[in-house]
Write an enzyme that holds these catalytic residues in place. Structure first.
Site, mmCIF file in Angstrom:
data_model
loop_
_atom_site.group_PDB
_atom_site.id
_atom_site.type_symbol
_atom_site.label_atom_id
_atom_site.label_comp_id
_atom_site.label_asym_id
_atom_site.label_seq_id
_atom_site.Cartn_x
_atom_site.Cartn_y
_atom_site.Cartn_z
ATOM 1 N N LYS A 279 0.861 -1.191 0.000
ATOM 2 C CA LYS A 279 0.000 0.000 0.000
ATOM 3 C C LYS A 279 0.890 1.231 0.000
ATOM 4 C CE LYS A 279 -3.559 2.452 2.601
ATOM 5 N NZ LYS A 279 -4.371 2.499 3.841
ATOM 6 N N LYS B 210 -1.872 -1.902 -3.901
ATOM 7 C CA LYS B 210 -2.694 -0.695 -3.974
ATOM 8 C C LYS B 210 -1.796 0.539 -4.012
ATOM 9 C CE LYS B 210 -6.014 1.807 -1.047
ATOM 10 N NZ LYS B 210 -6.757 1.806 0.229
#
Length: 292
Positions: free
Chosen positions: A165, A217
């Site tokens: 992330k 992500k």
């Protein structure tokens, strides 16, 4: 490749209403359950669930009558094991400052309080019917701490962390959707977008701690990372087409000279080429049109 649709379950709407992201609807728990049932018939069987509370507060979010537990319980009772419910256990929709961790007075993430808060949410959501919980603390022991809590509470939910992330400028539309106070600010405790080694290390740590699946992500600007993670991972990998990436394609199509369906088809093909098992996003209709 599977599509996992993002759902915003909103405590402030009576049925369904447009959200701040174009084409993304906010729904009440009952309306969201009905939407999930329709999607099952269309070929989407898993959903990543975000809560939009009427008021901020971590304690309230874990109550059995809060918006996410209500949706999870309603949907599980209605659809049984046919539906996959992945409950986001990020803190940002519920904190007044919009951060996904709890910060100390010095502005540094308080690991212990953050783990405890995320574990409380994970336990509450799993007890309400989530078969998977998705932590996004960007902290090294996020999977192990939450998995320990679930086992201690005799809950069988799997853990699917946002492992790679990155600290990205592309989360702004999502923050608007959950009414986060953070706006477009980047979070220093998330992985720097140039630091691939750190992202891969977090993926490895999460898998070692028991992650059932991992998430990369954002996706569209991180295909190199996605491909490496898919190559090395021993568990399934999902690519999250985040809100800013989704909006970029929508606005590009609206500008003219490009077709929305072709843009989304091209993106989904790129994720598939990288080897991802699933894509998470806000464009289930586009995915279904191309795969139907």
């Amino acid at each position: 490749m599977e599509y996992i649709e993002c759902l915003f379950v909103d405590a402030t709407v009576a049925d369904a209403a447009p959200g701040p992201m174009p084409g993304v609807v906010h729904r009440s728990p009952a309306a969201a359950a009905a939407h999930a049932e329709r999607r099952l018939g269309q070929g989407v069987s898993r959903f990543l669930v975000f809560g939009v509370p009427a008021s901020k507060g971590l304690e309230g979010a874990a109550r059995s009558d809060a918006v996410v537990p209500t949706f999870l319980r309603t949907t599980r009772e209605r659809l049984g094991p046919d539906v996959g419910l992945i409950a986001d256990v990020g803190l940002s929709p519920y904190t007044t400052d919009g951060h996904s961790v709890i910060l100390g007075d010095d502005g540094v993430p308080d690991h212990e309080r953050s783990y405890a808060a995320a574990a409380d949410l994970a336990s509450a959501f799993a007890a309400a019917g989530a078969d998977t919980v998705a932590p996004c603390l960007s902290l090294p022991e996020q999977v192990g701490r939450i998995d320990d809590r679930l086992r201690r509470d005799d809950l069988a939910a799997a853990v699917m962390p946002y492992s790679a992330k990155f600290s990205s400028a592309l989360y702004g539309p999502y923050r608007a959707a959950v009414r986060s106070a953070l706006g477009s600010a980047r979070k220093a405790y998330q992985t720097d977008y140039s630091d691939i080694d750190k992202a891969r290390a977090q993926v490895g740590a999460d898998i070692a701690q028991g992650a059932a699946e991992v998430i990369v992500k954002p996706a569209m600007l991180y295909l190199d990372v996605l491909q490496e993670v898919c190559r090395d991972s021993t568990v399934p990998v999902a690519a999250y087409h985040v809100s800013g990436e989704y909006l970029a394609l929508i606005l590009a199509a609206e500008h003219g000279g490009m077709e929305r369906q072709e843009l989304f088809d091209e993106f989904h093909a790129a994720v598939r080429r990288c080897g991802a098992d699933a894509v998470i996003g806000y464009a289930a209709d586009d995915f279904l049109r191309s795969s139907g």
